[in-house]
Design a protein around this motif. Structure first.
Motif, PDB file in Angstrom:
ATOM      1  N   GLY A 236      36.250  30.067  41.709  1.00  0.00           N
ATOM      2  CA  GLY A 236      34.807  30.311  41.676  1.00  0.00           C
ATOM      3  C   GLY A 236      34.098  29.425  40.672  1.00  0.00           C
ATOM      4  O   GLY A 236      32.999  28.919  40.945  1.00  0.00           O
ATOM      5  N   LEU A 237      34.726  29.217  39.523  1.00  0.00           N
ATOM      6  CA  LEU A 237      34.132  28.343  38.505  1.00  0.00           C
ATOM      7  C   LEU A 237      34.019  26.906  39.004  1.00  0.00           C
ATOM      8  O   LEU A 237      32.987  26.247  38.800  1.00  0.00           O
ATOM      9  N   LEU A 238      35.071  26.424  39.670  1.00  0.00           N
ATOM     10  CA  LEU A 238      35.040  25.054  40.190  1.00  0.00           C
ATOM     11  C   LEU A 238      33.952  24.879  41.245  1.00  0.00           C
ATOM     12  O   LEU A 238      33.250  23.861  41.261  1.00  0.00           O
ATOM     13  N   PHE A 239      33.788  25.879  42.115  1.00  0.00           N
ATOM     14  CA  PHE A 239      32.739  25.791  43.126  1.00  0.00           C
ATOM     15  C   PHE A 239      31.365  25.812  42.483  1.00  0.00           C
ATOM     16  O   PHE A 239      30.445  25.100  42.917  1.00  0.00           O
ATOM     17  N   ALA A 240      31.192  26.617  41.443  1.00  0.00           N
ATOM     18  CA  ALA A 240      29.907  26.653  40.738  1.00  0.00           C
ATOM     19  C   ALA A 240      29.615  25.314  40.070  1.00  0.00           C
ATOM     20  O   ALA A 240      28.475  24.824  40.096  1.00  0.00           O
ATOM     21  N   VAL A 241      30.642  24.703  39.481  1.00  0.00           N
ATOM     22  CA  VAL A 241      30.468  23.391  38.846  1.00  0.00           C
ATOM     23  C   VAL A 241      30.097  22.341  39.884  1.00  0.00           C
ATOM     24  O   VAL A 241      29.199  21.508  39.662  1.00  0.00           O
ATOM     25  N   VAL A 242      30.770  22.374  41.034  1.00  0.00           N
ATOM     26  CA  VAL A 242      30.470  21.408  42.098  1.00  0.00           C
ATOM     27  C   VAL A 242      29.035  21.570  42.583  1.00  0.00           C
ATOM     28  O   VAL A 242      28.302  20.573  42.741  1.00  0.00           O
ATOM     29  N   ALA A 243      28.609  22.813  42.808  1.00  0.00           N
ATOM     30  CA  ALA A 243      27.246  23.047  43.285  1.00  0.00           C
ATOM     31  C   ALA A 243      26.206  22.604  42.267  1.00  0.00           C
ATOM     32  O   ALA A 243      25.203  21.967  42.616  1.00  0.00           O
ATOM     33  N   LEU A 244      26.440  22.909  40.998  1.00  0.00           N
ATOM     34  CA  LEU A 244      25.492  22.521  39.957  1.00  0.00           C
ATOM     35  C   LEU A 244      25.409  20.999  39.819  1.00  0.00           C
ATOM     36  O   LEU A 244      24.315  20.428  39.731  1.00  0.00           O
ATOM     37  N   ASN A 245      26.556  20.342  39.819  1.00  0.00           N
ATOM     38  CA  ASN A 245      26.561  18.880  39.726  1.00  0.00           C
ATOM     39  C   ASN A 245      25.860  18.247  40.922  1.00  0.00           C
ATOM     40  O   ASN A 245      25.118  17.261  40.776  1.00  0.00           O
ATOM     41  N   PHE A 246      26.092  18.803  42.092  1.00  0.00           N
ATOM     42  CA  PHE A 246      25.467  18.261  43.303  1.00  0.00           C
ATOM     43  C   PHE A 246      23.950  18.355  43.217  1.00  0.00           C
ATOM     44  O   PHE A 246      23.233  17.387  43.513  1.00  0.00           O
TER      45      PHE A 246
END
Length: 333
Positions: free
Chosen positions: A13-23
Motif C-alpha cells: 500500500g505504501l509503494l502504491f501511494a508513493v507511485v500515485a503521489l509521484n505521478f
C-alpha cells in the motif's frame, strides 16, 4: 505469519501511494516531454504532435493516465523511455547495480569509520581524539556533498592524479575479470569517499554520544566491578547497545543517501540511477523518472526492513518484545 502478511500489505500500500503521489507531482510540474522531443527534432506539424501525445498517452485526463499506469505497474510494465527509446525496466536494471555498489560501499565505510571514531573518542571524552571527532563531525556534516566531490575532483585530477575522476571503468578497457574488478574499485574510491564523508561525521558523533551514555550505565559498572577487562566491557557489553542508535539512523538516512547519490553520480559521471534521474529531469523523460522513483522507494522500504532485522540481531530483547503480550486477566493471575 499474520503479522508478516500485515506488514507486507502495508508495504504494498505504501509503494502504491508513493507511485500515485509521484505521478501526480510530475504531471503538474512545468514542462512537456513532447515539446522536448519536438525541439530535438527541429520542429513538427500539429498532426505529428497530436500523434506523439496519443502514443505516450498524454492526451488522456490525468486520473485516467494514473489508473493506466498503476495497472501496468502491477504487471511489471514501467512504460517506455521517451528519450532512450527502450523499456524503462531494462534501462533501470542496467543502472541499478552501479548505484547499489556505490551506496553499499559508502554506507560500509561510513558506519565502520564513524563507529570506530565514536568508540575511541567515548573512551577518552576529554582527549584529543574526542575533540577531533567533534570538529570533524561539524565540518563534515556542514559541507555539501557536491562541494566535497568537486574539491576531491580538482585535487585528484590536477594536483595529485592518483584516482580516476569520471566513469565506472577505464575507457581503454581491461583484459580479465580480476582486472575489471580492480578497475571498478579504483574508480569507486572518490565517489565513495564523497558520499560517505557526511555520514562518517554523523555516525561518529552519534556513536560517541551513544557510547558515552552506555558506558555510564549501571550494568557497565557492575561488569567492571566483576573484574572484566576494559576491552571486554567495551566490545562485549557496551557496543551492542551503543550501536542501536547508529542502526536506527542508518535506516532513516537511506532516502537522503539516495538523494546524495544523485549529486555524487552527477559530479563523477557515475553510471547509476542518480545520473539517470538527473538526465531524465533535464529531458522531461517522465516514464523513466517515475520508474527510478519507484525503485528508490523499494530500496528505502527494503532498507527499513533490514534495519528491523538488524535490531533483533544486535539486541535479542527487541525481537522478544514484539511477541504477543499476555492479556490483563492472565497477568493478574
Amino acid at each position: 505469519m499474520k503479522s508478516f502478511l500485515m506488514k507486507l500489505a502495508s508495504v504494498v500500500g505504501l509503494l502504491f501511494a508513493v507511485v500515485a503521489l509521484n505521478f501526480l507531482l510530475i504531471q503538474f510540474a512545468p514542462g512537456d516531454p513532447v515539446e522536448v522531443i519536438v525541439g530535438e527534432m527541429g520542429g513538427a506539424s500539429d498532426e505529428l504532435i497530436a500523434q506523439l501525445r496519443a502514443d505516450y498517452g498524454l492526451d488522456k485526463p490525468v486520473i485516467v493516465q494514473l489508473g493506466i499506469y498503476l495497472g501496468k505497474i502491477v504487471t511489471g510494465d514501467f512504460g517506455y523511455s521517451i528519450y532512450y527509446s527502450q523499456p524503462v525496466l531494462t534501462l533501470i536494471l542496467q543502472r541499478l547495480p552501479a548505484t547499489i555498489l556505490l551506496m553499499i560501499s559508502s554506507v560500509s565505510v561510513a558506519v565502520v569509520i564513524g563507529t570506530v571514531l565514536g568508540i575511541f573518542s567515548a573512551k577518552r571524552p576529554k582527549g584529543l581524539l574526542s575533540h577531533f571527532v567533534t570538529i570533524f563531525s561539524l565540518a563534515g556534516y556542514s559541507a555539501p556533498v557536491f562541494w566535497t566531490g568537486l574539491m576531491l575532483l580538482i585535487l585528484f585530477s590536477s594536483i595529485i592524479p592518483m584516482f580516476p575522476v569520471s566513469g565506472m571503468v577505464s575507457v581503454r578497457g581491461v583484459d580479465g575479470p580480476v582486472e575489471y574488478v580492480l578497475d571498478v574499485l579504483h574508480h569507486l574510491v572518490l565517489p565513495t569517499v564523497t558520499l560517505a564523508s557526511i555520514y562518517i561525521a554523523l555516525y561518529s558523533r552519534l556513536a560517541r554520544a551513544s557510547m558515552l551514555d552506555v558506558l555510564g550505565a549501571d550494568y557497565i559498572r557492575t561488569a567492571r566491578a566483576k573484574g572484566l577487562s576494559e576491552r571486554q566491557v567495551t566490545y562485549g557489553h557496551a557496543l551492542r547497545n551503543g550501536l542501536i542508535p547508529v542502526v536506527t539512523m542508518l535506516g532513516l538516512q537511506m532516502g537522503q543517501l539516495l538523494a546524495g547519490a544523485v549529486l555524487v553520480e552527477t559530479v563523477f559521471n557515475w553510471p547509476g540511477l542518480g545520473r539517470l534521474a538527473f538526465e531524465s529531469i533535464l529531458r522531461r523523460d517522465y516514464p523513466t523518472l517515475l520508474g527510478i522513483l519507484f525503485f528508490s522507494a523499494v530500496i528505502v522500504v527494503v532498507a527499513n526492513l533490514l534495519t528491523d532485522l538488524a535490531y533483533a540481531r544486535i539486541d535479542p530483547r527487541i525481537g522478544s518484545r514484539k511477541k504477543k503480550a499476555p492479556s490483563p486477566q492472565k497477568a493478574a493471575q
